[in-house]
Design an enzyme around this catalytic site. Structure first.
Site, PDB file in Angstrom:
ATOM      1  N   GLY A 125      92.906 -63.730  13.087  1.00 15.19           N
ATOM      2  CA  GLY A 125      91.718 -63.201  13.766  1.00 15.19           C
ATOM      3  C   GLY A 125      91.429 -63.841  15.108  1.00 15.19           C
ATOM      4  O   GLY A 125      90.304 -63.765  15.609  1.00 15.19           O
ATOM      5  N   SER A 126      92.450 -64.446  15.735  1.00 14.90           N
ATOM      6  CA  SER A 126      92.182 -65.084  17.036  1.00 14.90           C
ATOM      7  C   SER A 126      91.811 -64.048  18.088  1.00 14.90           C
ATOM      8  O   SER A 126      90.964 -64.303  18.950  1.00 14.90           O
ATOM      9  CB  SER A 126      93.369 -65.932  17.488  1.00 14.90           C
ATOM     10  OG  SER A 126      94.464 -65.133  17.872  1.00 14.90           O
ATOM     11  N   ASN A 127      92.425 -62.860  18.020  1.00 13.23           N
ATOM     12  CA  ASN A 127      92.055 -61.808  18.980  1.00 13.23           C
ATOM     13  C   ASN A 127      90.634 -61.314  18.728  1.00 13.23           C
ATOM     14  O   ASN A 127      89.892 -61.036  19.670  1.00 13.23           O
ATOM     15  CB  ASN A 127      93.048 -60.653  18.911  1.00 13.23           C
ATOM     16  CG  ASN A 127      94.307 -60.951  19.702  1.00 13.23           C
ATOM     17  OD1 ASN A 127      94.294 -60.951  20.929  1.00 13.23           O
ATOM     18  ND2 ASN A 127      95.389 -61.250  19.007  1.00 13.23           N
ATOM     19  N   MET A 141      97.651 -55.178  10.358  1.00 12.71           N
ATOM     20  CA  MET A 141      99.050 -55.025   9.947  1.00 12.71           C
ATOM     21  C   MET A 141      99.244 -53.875   8.965  1.00 12.71           C
ATOM     22  O   MET A 141     100.107 -53.934   8.084  1.00 12.71           O
ATOM     23  CB  MET A 141      99.568 -56.350   9.361  1.00 12.71           C
ATOM     24  CG  MET A 141      99.412 -57.548  10.298  1.00 12.71           C
ATOM     25  SD  MET A 141     100.054 -57.290  11.966  1.00 12.71           S
ATOM     26  CE  MET A 141     101.792 -57.516  11.657  1.00 12.71           C
ATOM     27  N   ARG A 142      98.444 -52.828   9.120  1.00 14.10           N
ATOM     28  CA  ARG A 142      98.618 -51.612   8.323  1.00 14.10           C
ATOM     29  C   ARG A 142      98.967 -50.456   9.256  1.00 14.10           C
ATOM     30  O   ARG A 142      98.497 -50.420  10.405  1.00 14.10           O
ATOM     31  CB  ARG A 142      97.335 -51.241   7.557  1.00 14.10           C
ATOM     32  CG  ARG A 142      96.754 -52.330   6.692  1.00 14.10           C
ATOM     33  CD  ARG A 142      97.692 -52.839   5.627  1.00 14.10           C
ATOM     34  NE  ARG A 142      98.199 -51.805   4.740  1.00 14.10           N
ATOM     35  CZ  ARG A 142      99.253 -51.949   3.944  1.00 14.10           C
ATOM     36  NH1 ARG A 142      99.947 -53.078   3.955  1.00 14.10           N
ATOM     37  NH2 ARG A 142      99.645 -50.968   3.170  1.00 14.10           N
ATOM     38  N   ASN A 157      94.933 -50.621  19.892  1.00 15.49           N
ATOM     39  CA  ASN A 157      95.812 -51.549  19.178  1.00 15.49           C
ATOM     40  C   ASN A 157      96.347 -52.603  20.139  1.00 15.49           C
ATOM     41  O   ASN A 157      96.517 -52.345  21.328  1.00 15.49           O
ATOM     42  CB  ASN A 157      96.995 -50.768  18.563  1.00 15.49           C
ATOM     43  CG  ASN A 157      97.908 -51.650  17.736  1.00 15.49           C
ATOM     44  OD1 ASN A 157      97.439 -52.510  16.985  1.00 15.49           O
ATOM     45  ND2 ASN A 157      99.212 -51.467  17.875  1.00 15.49           N
ATOM     46  N   HIS A 203      99.655 -55.305  20.503  1.00 16.11           N
ATOM     47  CA  HIS A 203     100.991 -55.497  19.935  1.00 16.11           C
ATOM     48  C   HIS A 203     101.736 -56.561  20.753  1.00 16.11           C
ATOM     49  O   HIS A 203     101.678 -56.549  21.985  1.00 16.11           O
ATOM     50  CB  HIS A 203     101.755 -54.165  19.975  1.00 16.11           C
ATOM     51  CG  HIS A 203     103.084 -54.256  19.315  1.00 16.11           C
ATOM     52  ND1 HIS A 203     103.241 -54.289  17.950  1.00 16.11           N
ATOM     53  CD2 HIS A 203     104.333 -54.364  19.843  1.00 16.11           C
ATOM     54  CE1 HIS A 203     104.521 -54.393  17.659  1.00 16.11           C
ATOM     55  NE2 HIS A 203     105.211 -54.445  18.779  1.00 16.11           N
TER      56      HIS A 203
HETATM   57  C1  GAR Z   1      98.891 -60.725  17.247  1.00 16.07           C
HETATM   58  O1  GAR Z   1      99.954 -61.377  17.841  1.00 16.07           O
HETATM   59  C2  GAR Z   1      99.037 -59.217  17.380  1.00 16.07           C
HETATM   60  O2  GAR Z   1      99.650 -58.842  18.551  1.00 16.07           O
HETATM   61  C3  GAR Z   1      99.877 -58.906  16.184  1.00 16.07           C
HETATM   62  O3  GAR Z   1      99.390 -59.727  15.154  1.00 16.07           O
HETATM   63  C4  GAR Z   1      98.891 -60.927  15.733  1.00 16.07           C
HETATM   64  C5  GAR Z   1      97.510 -61.193  15.188  1.00 16.07           C
HETATM   65  O4  GAR Z   1      97.019 -62.419  15.622  1.00 16.07           O
HETATM   66  N1  GAR Z   1      99.777 -57.519  15.851  1.00 16.07           N
HETATM   67  C6  GAR Z   1     100.804 -56.788  15.452  1.00 16.07           C
HETATM   68  O5  GAR Z   1     101.919 -57.228  15.309  1.00 16.07           O
HETATM   69  C7  GAR Z   1     100.474 -55.336  15.147  1.00 16.07           C
HETATM   70  N2  GAR Z   1     101.640 -54.513  15.284  1.00 16.07           N
HETATM   71  P1  GAR Z   1      95.488 -62.793  15.398  1.00 16.07           P
HETATM   72  O6  GAR Z   1      95.164 -62.490  13.944  1.00 16.07           O
HETATM   73  O7  GAR Z   1      95.429 -64.263  15.667  1.00 16.07           O
HETATM   74  O8  GAR Z   1      94.665 -61.992  16.349  1.00 16.07           O
END
Ligand code: GAR
Length: 225
Positions: A42-44, A120-121, A137, A139
């Site tokens: 959940g850092s984003n 991730m779904r 989204n 990525h």
């Molecule tokens: C991030 O790097 C994001 O780009 C990736 O999951 C990570 C989540 O990090 N998303 C995907 O791969 C989706 N296809 P976070 O939980 O620290 O935000």
């Protein structure tokens, strides 16, 4: 032999033409109502919450939905006083059933835009139809290169010299759709998936906030670049 100092290149961030909100008569002072989807750390999500708290973003997070009971995103939501809901995909018979539950909860929380912040779904038409052109989204690659899972590993294996991250409007095809913002990240000679992903995430946090700012600050009648 050419000696290249890749350390001198931090990153290159490129925004698309600013998109806009679908909502008619939206005023610039009206905050964008966000529903966040997160599966893991959940850092984003937290950089969005932080940017709102610091008044860098004209938005508010209505609710966080997470699908994994272990997701650290839930604790981050609590820290910011944001309601969070666990919708475990393992309790659903299909992807559509999960998305229908998400839609119901987002509608109950008056969500206007959906942000998949490490979701991730695989998204279905059920969610896309409920929020047309308003599902975003992030990525960890320069799409359309390396869609799907393990994008950082894919980039390392392919031997590319530059990868990065992308924020885009989601379409049915995995990791496809109009691009809102991208950041390029050079690979370093000793990179592992972990070191490279860590540098990509630094840039993700910038373009995630940047892309939402593009959406929040430009109310017009078109929302896709
Ligand atoms: C991030 O790097 C994001 O780009 C990736 O999951 C990570 C989540 O990090 N998303 C995907 O791969 C989706 N296809 P976070 O939980 O620290 O935000």
């Amino acid at each position: 032999m050419i000696a290249a100092n890749t350390n001198s290149i931090d990153c290159l961030i490129v925004p698309a033409i600013p998109p806009a909100r679908v909502k008619k008569n939206a005023s610039l002072s009206e905050p964008l109502k966000l529903g966040i989807l997160a599966s893991g750390s959940g850092s984003n999500f937290e950089v969005i919450a932080q940017a709102i708290q610091n008044q860098q973003l004209n938005a508010q997070v209505q609710v966080l939905i997470y699908n994994n009971p272990e997701a650290k995103a839930a604790a981050r939501a609590e820290k910011y006083g944001i309601p969070s809901i666990l919708l475990n995909h393992r309790d659903c018979k299909s992807r559509e059933e999960l998305d229908a539950k998400i839609v119901k909860n987002f509608q109950e929380h008056d969500v206007e835009w959906v942000i998949m912040a490490g979701w991730m779904r695989i998204v279905t038409q059920v969610l896309l139809d409920a929020f047309p052109d308003k599902v975003v989204n992030i990525h960890p690659s320069l799409l359309p290169s390396f869609p799907g899972i393990r994008s950082v590993e894919q980039a390392l294996k392919a031997g590319v010299k530059i990868t990065g991250c992308t924020v885009h409007i989601a379409r049915l095809e995995v990791d496809s759709g109009p691009i809102l913002m991208q950041a390029a990240v050079p690979l370093l000679p000793d990179d592992t998936a972990e070191t490279l992903h860590a540098r990509i995430q630094v840039q993700e946090h910038k373009i995630m906030v940047g892309a939402i700012a593009l959406i929040a600050d430009r109310p017009t009648d078109k929302n896709v670049p």
